[in-house]
Design an enzyme around this catalytic site. Structure first.
Site, PDB file in Angstrom:
ATOM      1  N   GLY A  87       0.549  -1.446  -0.369  1.00  0.00           N
ATOM      2  CA  GLY A  87       0.543   0.139   0.124  1.00  0.00           C
ATOM      3  C   GLY A  87       0.940   1.048   0.178  1.00  0.00           C
ATOM      4  O   GLY A  87       2.236   1.039   0.340  1.00  0.00           O
ATOM      5  N   LYS A 110       4.258  12.081  -3.102  1.00  0.00           N
ATOM      6  CA  LYS A 110       5.132  11.260  -2.942  1.00  0.00           C
ATOM      7  C   LYS A 110       5.916  12.255  -2.314  1.00  0.00           C
ATOM      8  O   LYS A 110       6.990  12.666  -2.278  1.00  0.00           O
ATOM      9  CB  LYS A 110       6.235  10.838  -4.396  1.00  0.00           C
ATOM     10  CG  LYS A 110       6.451   9.452  -3.508  1.00  0.00           C
ATOM     11  CD  LYS A 110       7.210   9.348  -5.237  1.00  0.00           C
ATOM     12  CE  LYS A 110       7.604   7.717  -4.955  1.00  0.00           C
ATOM     13  NZ  LYS A 110       8.404   6.542  -6.178  1.00  0.00           N
ATOM     14  N   ASP A 122       8.654   6.046   7.506  1.00  0.00           N
ATOM     15  CA  ASP A 122       8.889   7.122   8.019  1.00  0.00           C
ATOM     16  C   ASP A 122       7.608   8.131   7.291  1.00  0.00           C
ATOM     17  O   ASP A 122       6.855   9.597   7.196  1.00  0.00           O
ATOM     18  CB  ASP A 122       9.822   8.617   8.639  1.00  0.00           C
ATOM     19  CG  ASP A 122      10.260   8.988   7.125  1.00  0.00           C
ATOM     20  OD1 ASP A 122       9.692   8.048   5.957  1.00  0.00           O
ATOM     21  OD2 ASP A 122      11.232   9.276   6.993  1.00  0.00           O
ATOM     22  N   GLY A 123       7.345   7.936   6.413  1.00  0.00           N
ATOM     23  CA  GLY A 123       6.196   8.726   5.385  1.00  0.00           C
ATOM     24  C   GLY A 123       6.296   8.975   4.543  1.00  0.00           C
ATOM     25  O   GLY A 123       6.178  10.373   3.420  1.00  0.00           O
ATOM     26  N   ARG A 173       3.147  13.924  -8.825  1.00  0.00           N
ATOM     27  CA  ARG A 173       4.056  13.701  -9.946  1.00  0.00           C
ATOM     28  C   ARG A 173       2.307  12.915 -11.155  1.00  0.00           C
ATOM     29  O   ARG A 173       1.331  12.312  -9.998  1.00  0.00           O
ATOM     30  CB  ARG A 173       4.279  11.591 -10.613  1.00  0.00           C
ATOM     31  CG  ARG A 173       3.726  10.754  -9.413  1.00  0.00           C
ATOM     32  CD  ARG A 173       5.240   9.848  -9.601  1.00  0.00           C
ATOM     33  NE  ARG A 173       3.442   8.807  -8.633  1.00  0.00           N
ATOM     34  CZ  ARG A 173       4.948   7.761  -8.109  1.00  0.00           C
ATOM     35  NH1 ARG A 173       6.228   7.094  -8.709  1.00  0.00           N
ATOM     36  NH2 ARG A 173       4.199   6.585  -7.691  1.00  0.00           N
ATOM     37  N   ARG A 180      -1.839  -1.310  -9.956  1.00  0.00           N
ATOM     38  CA  ARG A 180      -0.722  -2.451  -9.940  1.00  0.00           C
ATOM     39  C   ARG A 180      -1.055  -3.194 -10.201  1.00  0.00           C
ATOM     40  O   ARG A 180      -2.122  -3.863  -9.121  1.00  0.00           O
ATOM     41  CB  ARG A 180       0.144  -2.193  -9.081  1.00  0.00           C
ATOM     42  CG  ARG A 180       0.708  -0.812  -8.800  1.00  0.00           C
ATOM     43  CD  ARG A 180       1.003  -0.150  -7.583  1.00  0.00           C
ATOM     44  NE  ARG A 180       0.675   1.351  -7.028  1.00  0.00           N
ATOM     45  CZ  ARG A 180       2.462   2.122  -6.654  1.00  0.00           C
ATOM     46  NH1 ARG A 180       2.822   1.101  -6.873  1.00  0.00           N
ATOM     47  NH2 ARG A 180       1.828   2.907  -6.842  1.00  0.00           N
ATOM     48  N   ASP A 249       4.334  -4.983  -7.265  1.00  0.00           N
ATOM     49  CA  ASP A 249       3.896  -3.740  -6.895  1.00  0.00           C
ATOM     50  C   ASP A 249       4.538  -2.452  -7.276  1.00  0.00           C
ATOM     51  O   ASP A 249       3.488  -1.098  -7.086  1.00  0.00           O
ATOM     52  CB  ASP A 249       3.560  -3.823  -5.872  1.00  0.00           C
ATOM     53  CG  ASP A 249       5.845  -3.786  -4.819  1.00  0.00           C
ATOM     54  OD1 ASP A 249       5.885  -4.977  -4.794  1.00  0.00           O
ATOM     55  OD2 ASP A 249       5.609  -2.919  -4.059  1.00  0.00           O
ATOM     56  N   ASN A 250       5.345  -3.254  -8.610  1.00  0.00           N
ATOM     57  CA  ASN A 250       6.020  -1.635  -9.161  1.00  0.00           C
ATOM     58  C   ASN A 250       5.257  -2.218 -10.599  1.00  0.00           C
ATOM     59  O   ASN A 250       6.416  -0.640 -11.375  1.00  0.00           O
ATOM     60  CB  ASN A 250       7.588  -1.424  -8.936  1.00  0.00           C
ATOM     61  CG  ASN A 250       7.568  -1.114  -7.285  1.00  0.00           C
ATOM     62  OD1 ASN A 250       6.919  -0.214  -7.012  1.00  0.00           O
ATOM     63  ND2 ASN A 250       8.867  -1.411  -6.999  1.00  0.00           N
ATOM     64  N   ASP A 259       7.563   4.597 -10.611  1.00  0.00           N
ATOM     65  CA  ASP A 259       8.192   3.969  -8.994  1.00  0.00           C
ATOM     66  C   ASP A 259       9.578   4.335  -9.729  1.00  0.00           C
ATOM     67  O   ASP A 259      10.253   2.934  -9.355  1.00  0.00           O
ATOM     68  CB  ASP A 259       7.776   2.887  -8.707  1.00  0.00           C
ATOM     69  CG  ASP A 259       6.053   2.770  -7.838  1.00  0.00           C
ATOM     70  OD1 ASP A 259       6.242   3.931  -8.091  1.00  0.00           O
ATOM     71  OD2 ASP A 259       5.993   2.085  -6.775  1.00  0.00           O
TER      72      ASP A 259
HETATM   73  P1  AMP Z   1       9.152   1.018  -3.069  1.00  0.00           P
HETATM   74  O1  AMP Z   1       9.747  -0.012  -2.442  1.00  0.00           O
HETATM   75  O2  AMP Z   1       9.111   2.649  -3.091  1.00  0.00           O
HETATM   76  O3  AMP Z   1       8.545   0.299  -3.683  1.00  0.00           O
HETATM   77  O4  AMP Z   1       7.970   0.975  -1.463  1.00  0.00           O
HETATM   78  C1  AMP Z   1       7.914  -0.460  -1.117  1.00  0.00           C
HETATM   79  C2  AMP Z   1       6.671  -0.092  -0.385  1.00  0.00           C
HETATM   80  O5  AMP Z   1       7.571   0.610   0.960  1.00  0.00           O
HETATM   81  C3  AMP Z   1       5.358   0.512  -0.769  1.00  0.00           C
HETATM   82  O6  AMP Z   1       4.234   0.324   0.043  1.00  0.00           O
HETATM   83  C4  AMP Z   1       6.034   1.946   0.118  1.00  0.00           C
HETATM   84  O7  AMP Z   1       5.186   2.530   0.591  1.00  0.00           O
HETATM   85  C5  AMP Z   1       6.867   1.216   1.276  1.00  0.00           C
HETATM   86  N1  AMP Z   1       7.480   2.940   1.619  1.00  0.00           N
HETATM   87  C6  AMP Z   1       8.793   3.104   1.340  1.00  0.00           C
HETATM   88  N2  AMP Z   1       9.203   3.821   2.374  1.00  0.00           N
HETATM   89  C7  AMP Z   1       8.523   4.234   2.712  1.00  0.00           C
HETATM   90  C8  AMP Z   1       8.843   5.515   3.891  1.00  0.00           C
HETATM   91  N3  AMP Z   1       9.613   6.309   4.034  1.00  0.00           N
HETATM   92  N4  AMP Z   1       7.780   5.986   4.336  1.00  0.00           N
HETATM   93  C9  AMP Z   1       7.002   4.856   4.621  1.00  0.00           C
HETATM   94  N5  AMP Z   1       6.817   3.353   3.629  1.00  0.00           N
HETATM   95  C10 AMP Z   1       7.689   3.844   2.483  1.00  0.00           C
HETATM   96 MG    MG Z   2       6.654   0.673  -4.681  1.00  0.00          MG
END
Ligand code: AMP
Ligand code: MG
Length: 516
Positions: A87, A110, A122-123, A173, A180, A249-250, A259
């Site tokens: 998610g 983002k 940390d979002g 973006r 996905r 998921d990407n 992504d």
């Molecule tokens: P990604 O590797 O960017 O495709 O992210 C994989 C998952 O990790 C997704 O669910 C992202 O929302 C979550 N995620 C990545 N970085 C963070 C972050 N800094 N804080 C919270 N969730 C993250």
């Molecule tokens: Mg992703």
């Protein structure tokens, strides 16, 4: 109108599809870069977006009244392993807007703060990956590759902690879709068949309206997504783009690149090239990308089985047929792309005895042995075609005018080679030249096609890193200059001359990082 109207179709789906979540405001937002073309495309007033109120919107500090901010639910296979819940953990879908042509776009922030899907994160995002995604996605767009696009990058005035303290940032973006393969998996994993049907209907209505009346909508959808994905991956392969994290998921179902994590364009060619620091087994190496795309389509197929046929055996057989067709779908797009890059007419008469990919594979093999630079090798090949050299001139390397001499030298000198390899290279070049159309008009057409499909400028990793380093000192000039260059990938303008150059030995970037 300063901002477009929002019309949030995803937010009208059942509540299990997302978590309603407003962006978490940031301390002190400042604009790094606004994409005027994208702003105009979706109806934002660019001047407004550079004002404090506009920047507040971009940073998530102000949410327009008709937006419906939410974090989307999805699951996924990461490096082949099942993760039932991922998610949007650091992204917020602000809502959707309609372009004047009627196409619906997601507007997503983002790095907009924690959501119910954040798990331990940390979002937030830091400036490096935000700049990287901005540069890479604009380059991809300029290269004609379907992609999400940056509307803006803003800094937050807050510090983000990774290995060190870093400047926080938000990337705004737009995308045709953030749905996905993993969005389908989320519902399959929970056994939620009604929601799977709802998602399928939604995705068809939004991205594939042509198949709304198909006899078997689920198979038609699987075929349509596979077709667009095959087309997309063929484009990646033709420009040497390595996504780096092709987890389900990407991979979205609208056939756009999405992504941008540890992705990179190749400089020195190697079929097994991997940049991502976390891809230790090379699952997402350059040469594996078409096969992984097929694997991801097989995961999508699994999600759709119950929609395909109540009889599971029949469903599996139909899905298998679609998945088995993927390599041929991919190959047909790849052949078209490679034929254009090499200036070869696919429809020549009589038909070629040898597929185009044999010609390109032979070249790639020589490139790998000679550590040749991917973009420059192809660009110089195009320039060689434009210089109208004859085969006998290549064989003897004699009787060349100055332009021809330098075109030939430029091409050959991409290969760091011994005498053996030089001989094979000359042989290949002669073979290639004999594949070009003989007819003058057709030949000119081929040269034009080559110059328009072999970029002279790609976002080179060492330049991206230099731009990010300067950006962290609030000097955005290198970023903006690089952005200008990558938006003009086929330009010979001398002001971009430095951006053509491969890295020096001490500038080479061999690893990229996720940026999470
Ligand atoms: P990604 O590797 O960017 O495709 O992210 C994989 C998952 O990790 C997704 O669910 C992202 O929302 C979550 N995620 C990545 N970085 C963070 C972050 N800094 N804080 C919270 N969730 C993250
Ligand atoms: Mg992703």
């Amino acid at each position: 109108m300063l901002i477009p109207e929002f019309d949030n179709s995803f937010a009208r789906l059942p509540e299990v599809f997302f978590a309603r979540q407003a962006p978490v405001p940031v301390a002190n937002p400042a604009l790094v870069c606004l994409n005027h073309a994208v702003a105009k495309q979706i109806g934002f007033d660019a001047k407004f977006l550079t004002s404090p109120d506009g920047i507040a919107l971009l940073a998530g500090n102000h949410v327009p009244g008709d937006a419906a901010p939410l974090a989307m639910a999805y699951a996924g296979h990461q490096f082949g392993g099942w993760v039932p819940q991922l998610g949007d953990g650091r992204a917020i879908l602000l809502g959707e807007v309609l372009e004047s042509g009627g196409t619906r776009f997601d507007v997503q922030l983002k790095g907009a703060g924690r959501t119910p899907f954040s798990r331990g994160g940390d979002g937030r995002a830091w400036l490096g990956p935000v700049m990287r995604e901005y540069l890479l996605s604009e380059a991809m767009h300029a290269l004609g590759v379907p992609t999400t696009r940056a509307l803006a990058a803003v800094t937050t005035g807050e510090t983000v902690y990774r290995e060190s303290a870093l400047p926080g940032a938000v990337l705004v973006r737009i995308a045709r879709s953030h749905i996905r393969v993993g969005t389908f998996e989320y519902f399959l994993g929970r056994g939620m068949q009604d929601e799977l049907q709802t998602l399928l209907d939604y995705a068809i209505a939004r991205f594939y309206p042509d198949i709304a009346d198909a006899d078997n909508k689920a198979i038609a959808f699987l075929d349509a997504v596979s077709e667009r994905t095959a087309q997309l991956i063929a484009k990646w392969q033709c420009i040497g783009f390595i996504h780096g994290v092709m987890n389900t998921d990407n991979m979205n179902v609208s056939g756009e690149t999405i992504d941008y994590g540890p992705c990179a364009f190749m400089d020195e060619y190697s079929a097994g090239k991997v940049f991502s620091s976390i891809d230790v087994k090379g699952r997402y190496a350059y040469r594996n990308q078409p096969g992984i795309a097929q694997w991801n389509m097989a995961v999508l197929a699994q999600c759709l089985l119950s929609q395909i046929n109540e009889d599971q055996e029949l469903a599996v057989a139909a899905a298998q047929k679609s998945i088995d067709a993927f390599p041929a779908r991919y190959e047909s797009y790849y052949q078209v792309g490679m034929a254009k890059k090499l200036g070869v007419d696919l429809n020549e008469n009589p038909p070629r005895a040898q597929p185009i990919s044999d010609l390109s594979n032979e070249l790639f093999e020589l490139m790998e042995r000679g550590n040749a630079d991917f973009p420059l090798t192809f660009r110089h090949l195009a320039e060689l075609a434009a210089a109208q050299i004859r085969i006998d001139q290549v064989k003897t390397q004699d009787n060349l005018n100055q332009q021809q001499q330098s075109a030939l030298n430029d091409f050959l000198s991409q290969f760091h080679s011994n005498a053996n390899l030089q001989n094979e290279l000359i042989e290949w070049t002669v073979h290639w030249m004999s594949s070009l159309p003989e007819d003058t008009a057709k030949r000119q057409h081929a040269v034009t096609g080559m110059l328009a499909s072999n970029p002279t400028i790609i976002p080179r990793n060492h330049q991206i890193e230099q731009a990010i380093a300067a950006g962290c000192d609030e000097n955005y000039a290198p970023f903006l200059e690089l952005l200008d260059a990558v938006k003009n990938p086929y330009s010979d303008d001398p002001r971009f001359a430095d951006y053509r150059l491969p890295p020096e030995a001490d500038q080479r970037v061999t690893q990229t990082f996720c940026g999470t």
